[in-house]
Design an enzyme around this catalytic site. Structure first.
Site, PDB file in Angstrom:
ATOM      1  N   LYS A  16      -0.065 -20.796 -57.202  1.00 26.98           N
ATOM      2  CA  LYS A  16      -0.993 -20.104 -56.797  1.00 26.98           C
ATOM      3  C   LYS A  16      -0.577 -19.125 -57.831  1.00 26.98           C
ATOM      4  O   LYS A  16       0.645 -18.748 -58.514  1.00 26.98           O
ATOM      5  CB  LYS A  16      -1.309 -19.343 -55.517  1.00 26.98           C
ATOM      6  N   HIS A  54     -14.255 -22.831 -51.582  1.00 27.22           N
ATOM      7  CA  HIS A  54     -14.000 -21.292 -51.537  1.00 27.22           C
ATOM      8  C   HIS A  54     -15.301 -20.578 -51.526  1.00 27.22           C
ATOM      9  O   HIS A  54     -15.119 -19.704 -51.512  1.00 27.22           O
ATOM     10  CB  HIS A  54     -13.139 -20.987 -52.774  1.00 27.22           C
ATOM     11  N   ARG A  84     -12.239  -4.492 -49.407  1.00 24.80           N
ATOM     12  CA  ARG A  84     -13.860  -3.654 -49.968  1.00 24.80           C
ATOM     13  C   ARG A  84     -14.134  -3.844 -48.578  1.00 24.80           C
ATOM     14  O   ARG A  84     -13.803  -4.521 -47.741  1.00 24.80           O
ATOM     15  CB  ARG A  84     -14.433  -4.718 -50.673  1.00 24.80           C
ATOM     16  N   GLY A 139      -9.507 -15.330 -53.435  1.00 24.24           N
ATOM     17  CA  GLY A 139     -10.386 -16.196 -53.627  1.00 24.24           C
ATOM     18  C   GLY A 139     -10.299 -17.882 -53.581  1.00 24.24           C
ATOM     19  O   GLY A 139     -11.503 -18.823 -54.175  1.00 24.24           O
ATOM     20  N   GLY A 140      -9.231 -17.651 -54.513  1.00 30.06           N
ATOM     21  CA  GLY A 140      -8.977 -20.138 -54.478  1.00 30.06           C
ATOM     22  C   GLY A 140      -9.030 -20.242 -55.339  1.00 30.06           C
ATOM     23  O   GLY A 140      -8.573 -21.568 -56.744  1.00 30.06           O
ATOM     24  N   HIS A 170      -9.882 -20.353 -41.640  1.00 26.85           N
ATOM     25  CA  HIS A 170      -9.838 -18.953 -42.008  1.00 26.85           C
ATOM     26  C   HIS A 170      -9.670 -18.349 -41.368  1.00 26.85           C
ATOM     27  O   HIS A 170     -10.850 -18.066 -41.198  1.00 26.85           O
ATOM     28  CB  HIS A 170     -10.360 -18.962 -43.766  1.00 26.85           C
ATOM     29  N   LYS A 200      -0.773 -10.999 -56.100  1.00 25.76           N
ATOM     30  CA  LYS A 200      -0.214 -11.685 -54.903  1.00 25.76           C
ATOM     31  C   LYS A 200       0.522 -12.070 -54.909  1.00 25.76           C
ATOM     32  O   LYS A 200       1.420 -11.666 -53.399  1.00 25.76           O
ATOM     33  CB  LYS A 200      -0.902 -13.461 -55.180  1.00 25.76           C
TER      34      LYS A 200
HETATM   35  C1  MV4 Z   1      -3.818 -22.126 -48.751  1.00 27.29           C
HETATM   36  C2  MV4 Z   1      -4.190 -23.464 -48.046  1.00 27.29           C
HETATM   37  C3  MV4 Z   1      -2.980 -23.750 -47.625  1.00 27.29           C
HETATM   38  N1  MV4 Z   1      -1.642 -23.670 -47.773  1.00 27.29           N
HETATM   39  N2  MV4 Z   1      -2.160 -21.341 -48.843  1.00 27.29           N
HETATM   40  C4  MV4 Z   1      -7.786 -21.243 -50.782  1.00 27.29           C
HETATM   41  C5  MV4 Z   1      -8.383 -19.510 -51.037  1.00 27.29           C
HETATM   42  C6  MV4 Z   1      -7.875 -18.937 -50.962  1.00 27.29           C
HETATM   43  N3  MV4 Z   1      -7.835 -17.869 -50.599  1.00 27.29           N
HETATM   44  C7  MV4 Z   1      -6.841 -19.632 -50.657  1.00 27.29           C
HETATM   45  N4  MV4 Z   1      -6.812 -20.937 -50.032  1.00 27.29           N
HETATM   46  C8  MV4 Z   1      -6.226 -21.557 -49.512  1.00 27.29           C
HETATM   47  N5  MV4 Z   1      -4.820 -21.175 -49.568  1.00 27.29           N
HETATM   48  C9  MV4 Z   1      -1.152 -22.524 -48.423  1.00 27.29           C
HETATM   49  N6  MV4 Z   1      -0.011 -22.535 -49.233  1.00 27.29           N
HETATM   50  C10 MV4 Z   1      -5.119 -23.470 -48.490  1.00 27.29           C
HETATM   51  C11 MV4 Z   1      -6.240 -22.653 -48.880  1.00 27.29           C
HETATM   52  C12 MV4 Z   1      -8.089 -23.225 -48.450  1.00 27.29           C
HETATM   53  C13 MV4 Z   1      -8.338 -22.281 -47.666  1.00 27.29           C
HETATM   54  C14 MV4 Z   1      -8.422 -21.279 -47.847  1.00 27.29           C
HETATM   55  C15 MV4 Z   1      -9.493 -20.962 -47.131  1.00 27.29           C
HETATM   56  C16 MV4 Z   1     -10.928 -21.243 -46.423  1.00 27.29           C
HETATM   57  C17 MV4 Z   1     -11.035 -22.456 -47.526  1.00 27.29           C
HETATM   58  C18 MV4 Z   1     -10.028 -23.085 -47.720  1.00 27.29           C
HETATM   59  C19 MV4 Z   1      -9.735 -24.639 -48.669  1.00 27.29           C
HETATM   60  C20 MV4 Z   1      -8.885 -25.343 -49.729  1.00 27.29           C
HETATM   61  C21 MV4 Z   1      -7.952 -24.572 -49.821  1.00 27.29           C
END
Ligand code: MV4
Length: 658
Positions: free
Chosen positions: A158, A235, A292, A164-165, A208, A116
C-alpha cells in the site's frame, strides 16, 4: 457564538449542510463555479459567491478564492463537506489563520490520518487492532523484501500516502514481490508525489465495516454504531447500510470502543469514521480514519435519530457532545444506494446531458439527498451522482422493500442511470441473506442482467408505439375508428427495429416479425399512460423530447428514437467510415486531417473518459473526409468525429483485379 456558515462544496452535500445550518439559525453562504451558477445549493443559500471556472482546481479546490468569499460575506465558519478540501490539513490551518472556524478536526489529526504508515503506528500504540505488516520509515525495496518473509502471502503493498484503494497492490507469491514493489513505488510517486510504501498481510474476502465516531473539544468521544459498505465496485461504494448484518452486539461494542480509542489517541474533534476490515471469523483490523463527514452518514442518522451536521456545528461552537454513549440507541435498519448518471452496461461510463425530468419517489421511511432537479444539466466537470436514496425500515427486509420501490418509482428521464443495477443488488438473494462481502459484485453478481446492454422486449416496444400514436393524427385515440395499420421504425441503443402497429378502437397490436403483443389503452395524459396488458391494469410514465421518447415502467427505464420519417442515411456500424465517439468524454488529440489516407485500425482520435485515454480507430481503409473533432472538445457517445470515404485509387485497383 458562530452565526454565518460558508459551505465549501457543491451538490447534495452542500444542500444537506445548508438544510441543517438554516434550521439551527445560521446564515449560509454558498460558493459556486461558473458551471454551477444555477445549481440548487446556490439557490438555497442566503448568499453565494462565484469562486472560479468549472474545473475543480480553479474553483472548489481554490482555497484562496474560498477564503476570500468568507471574508467578503463575513462568514465566521467553513464546512468543507466531503471530497475537495475536506481532508486538506493546509486548508484547515489556513481557515484558522484567517480567523475562521473549520468545521472539522484539528489539522494535526487530518495530517496524521493522511499517512497510512504513521496512522497505523499511532493506532497500534493506542491498542487498536491493525493488520499485521511492516511500517518502516521510508523503507527501501530490500527492507520490504526482507519484511515480506515474515508476513507471508498473499500480502498487500500500500502507498503510505494512498487511501480508498488507490496505490494498492495484491501480491500472491514471493516471485511477484520485487516487480510489484517497483510498480507500486512509481505509481505512488506519480499519484501522490510520495513513494513511501507499507506492507500488510492480505485479509481474504473481507467486509468493510466502519464506525461513526464523534469527539468534542472537552475530550469526550462516542461511537454511533457501524455502517457496512462491503458492496463496492473499484473502491467506489455502491450500497451502505446500518447496522451491518454481520456485526453482533459484542463485535459492535468491541469495534466501537476501538474506534473511540482511535479518536482520543489523535485528539480528534468533530465527526470521524474509523474504517475496519472484518474477516470471516469476525476479527477486525483498523484500515484508515476518514476525517470528514461521509457520503453515507444518512444511514447512521436514520437509525440513531440524530442529525450529524447539527452535532458538527455544536462541536465547532466548542460545546460538549449532546449525548453520552449510554444515551445512543440504534433503532431499525437503514440502507443507502448511490444513484448515478452512468451506464452499467457499458463499463459504468459517466453520462452527461440534460436531466429532463427527476422526481424522487415519495413514501414512508424514504429519504433522498440530492443536489439536482429537473432541467439541470449533468456535466462532465463533476461527479455524476444524482442522489443518495435511503430507506429506513423496522427491520432489514422492510428497508430493502422500501428502497426497491423508491428506486423503481423515481421518475428519471434524459440520462441513463444505474437505478436498475441498484434495485437488482438490493433484491439479490446473497445480499438479502446479509452475505455480501467486498467480493460480491465480482462474484455472485457478475452475470446480472442489469450489467448487460438492454434488449427491448415486445411489450416495451408496444408501449413506445402506443405513446407515439402514429396514424392517429386528426382523430381521437379513444374513438371507435376503423383499424389502421402503420409501419413504424424505432432506433434503440445500437439497433433499429421495424414494427407494424394495428389500432382498432382502444386495442393496439404491435408486431415485430412473428412476435406480436396487444395492449388495451385506458388513458394517456400528463406523461402517464395507463394500459391493460393480459388483463392487468398498469401505468407507464413517459416523456417526449423531439423524436426521442423516454419510458419507465415495471421498474425499468428505456428510450427509443422515432426514425419512421427520417430519410435513410448510409449504412452505419462496422466499416461505414462514420467514426463516432465510443463514450462521453473529451477529445485530447486528433491524429488525422482531411485527405489523409488511413487503414482500418489506425487511431484517428484520442478520447479521454473516466481519467483514461481511449483510442478511436478507423473502421475501414480510405481517405479522411471531414474531421468534426477538435482537440479540447467535449463529445457525447455516438457523436460523429471523423468521416472516411473510399479511396478511389484503391477501388480502381481492386476492380481491375480479375
Ligand atoms: C486490504 C484488503 C485486504 N487486506 N488490506 C481497499 C480500499 C482500502 N481502503 C483498503 N482496501 C483493502 N485493503 C488488506 N490488508 C482488501 C481491501 C479491499 C477492499 C476493502 C474494503 C472494501 C472493498 C475492498 C475491495 C477490494 C480490496
Amino acid at each position: 457564538m458562530l452565526r454565518k456558515l460558508l459551505i465549501a462544496n457543491r451538490g447534495e452535500i452542500a444542500v444537506r449542510v445548508i438544510r441543517t445550518a438554516k434550521a439551527l439559525g445560521y446564515r449560509t453562504v454558498a460558493v459556486y463555479s461558473e458551471a454551477d451558477a444555477k445549481a440548487v445549493h446556490v439557490e438555497m443559500a442566503d448568499e453565494a459567491v462565484c469562486i472560479g471556472p468549472a474545473q475543480v482546481s480553479a474553483s472548489y479546490l481554490n482555497s484562496d478564492a474560498i477564503l476570500d468569499a468568507a471574508r467578503r460575506t463575513g462568514a465566521d465558519c467553513i464546512h468543507p463537506g466531503y471530497g475537495f478540501l475536506s481532508e486538506n490539513a493546509a486548508f484547515a490551518t489556513a481557515c484558522k489563520e484567517a480567523g475562521l472556524v473549520f468545521v472539522g478536526p484539528p489539522a494535526a489529526a487530518i495530517e496524521l490520518m493522511g499517512s497510512k504508515r504513521r496512522s497505523k503506528i499511532a493506532m497500534q500504540e493506542a491498542g487498536v487492532p491493525v493488520v499485521p505488516g511492516y511500517e518502516g520509515n521510508n523503507a527501501s525495496d530490500d527492507e520490504l523484501i526482507i519484511a515480506a518473509k515474515d508476513i507471508g502471502y498473499p500480502l498487500m503493498i500500500k502507498a503510505s500516502a494512498g487511501g480508498g484503494g488507490r496505490g494498492m497492490r495484491l501480491v500472491e507469491s514471493e516471485s511477484e514481490l520485487a516487480e510489484n514493489i517497483k510498480r507500486a513505488r512509481s505509481e505512488s510517486k506519480q499519484a501522490f508525489g510520495d513513494d513511501e510504501l507499507i506492507l500488510e498481510k492480505a485479509v481474504i474476502e473481507p467486509r468493510h465495516v466502519e464506525i461513526q465516531v464523534f469527539a468534542d473539544s472537552q475530550g469526550n468521544a462516542v461511537y454511533l454504531g457501524e455502517r457496512d459498505c462491503s458492496v463496492q465496485r473499484r473502491h467506489q461504494k455502491v450500497v451502505e447500510e446500518a447496522p451491518s448484518p454481520f456485526v453482533t452486539p459484542e463485535l459492535r461494542q468491541a469495534m466501537g470502543e476501538a474506534a473511540v480509542k482511535a479518536a482520543l489517541a489523535c485528539n480528534y474533534e468533530g465527526a470521524g469514521t474509523v474504517e475496519f476490515l472484518v474477516d470471516k471469523h469476525r476479527n477486525f483490523y483498523f484500515l484508515e480514519m476518514n476525517t470528514r463527514l461521509q457520503v453515507e452518514h444518512p444511514v447512521t442518522e436514520l437509525i440513531t435519530g440524530q442529525d450529524l451536521v447539527a452535532w458538527q456545528l455544536r462541536v465547532a461552537e466548542g460545546l460538549p457532545l449532546p449525548l453520552a454513549q449510554d444515551d445512543i440507541h440504534l433503532n431499525g435498519h437503514a440502507i443507502e444506494v448511490r444513484l448515478y448518471a452512468e451506464d452499467p452496461a457499458h463499463g459504468f461510463t459517466p453520462q452527461t446531458g440534460p436531466l429532463l425530468e427527476f422526481k424522487p419517489a415519495a413514501g414512508e421511511g424514504l429519504r433522498f439527498d440530492t443536489g439536482v432537479r429537473s432541467g439541470d444539466a449533468i456535466t462532465p466537470h463533476y461527479d455524476p451522482m444524482l442522489a443518495k436514496v435511503i430507506a429506513w425500515g423496522r427491520n432489514r427486509d422492510e428497508a430493502r422493500r422500501r428502497l426497491i420501490r423508491a428506486l423503481e418509482d423515481t421518475t428519471i428521464f434524459g440520462v441513463t442511470t444505474n437505478r436498475h443495477f441498484l434495485s437488482r443488488i438490493i433484491a439479490n438473494e446473497t445480499f438479502g441473506a446479509g452475505e455480501a462481502t467486498t467480493a460480491f459484485l465480482q462474484q455472485a453478481f457478475s452475470d446480472d442482467p442489469s450489467l448487460q446492454p438492454q434488449t427491448l422486449d415486445i411489450r416495451q416496444l408496444a408501449l413506445a408505439a402506443c405513446v407515439l400514436d402514429h396514424g392517429m393524427s386528426g382523430q381521437s385515440a379513444w374513438s371507435n375508428a376503423p383499424a389502421t395499420m402503420t409501419p413504424i421504425k424505432l432506433a434503440t441503443g445500437d439497433s433499429t427495429v421495424e414494427l407494424l402497429v394495428t389500432r382498432s378502437g382502444n386495442r393496439l397490436s404491435v408486431s415485430m416479425g412473428e412476435v406480436r403483443h396487444t395492449l388495451e389503452l385506458v388513458s394517456q395524459r400528463d406523461g402517464l399512460l395507463c394500459i391493460i396488458d393480459n388483463g392487468v391494469r398498469q401505468t407507464c410514465q413517459y416523456h417526449r423530447q423531439g423524436n426521442s421518447l423516454y419510458l419507465q415502467a415495471f421498474g425499468q427505464s428505456w428510450s427509443v428514437r422515432d426514425i419512421t420519417h427520417q430519410p435513410a442515411t448510409g449504412p452505419k456500424g462496422v466499416g461505414s467510415g462514420r467514426i463516432q465517439a465510443t463514450m462521453d468524454g473529451a477529445i485530447i488529440d486528433v491524429l488525422v486531417e482531411a485527405g489523409h489516407s488511413v487503414r482500418q485500425g489506425d487511431t484517428l482520435v484520442i478520447l479521454e473518459a473516466m481519467k483514461m485515454e481511449h483510442p478511436v480507430k478507423a473502421d475501414r481503409d480510405g481517405i479522411v473526409g471531414e474531421v468534426h473533432a477538435r482537440k479540447g472538445d467535449q463529445v457525447k457517445r455516438s457523436q460523429l468525429l471523423v468521416e472516411i470515404t473510399a479511396d478511389q485509387n484503391a477501388e480502381r485497383e481492386s476492380t481491375a483485379k480479375p
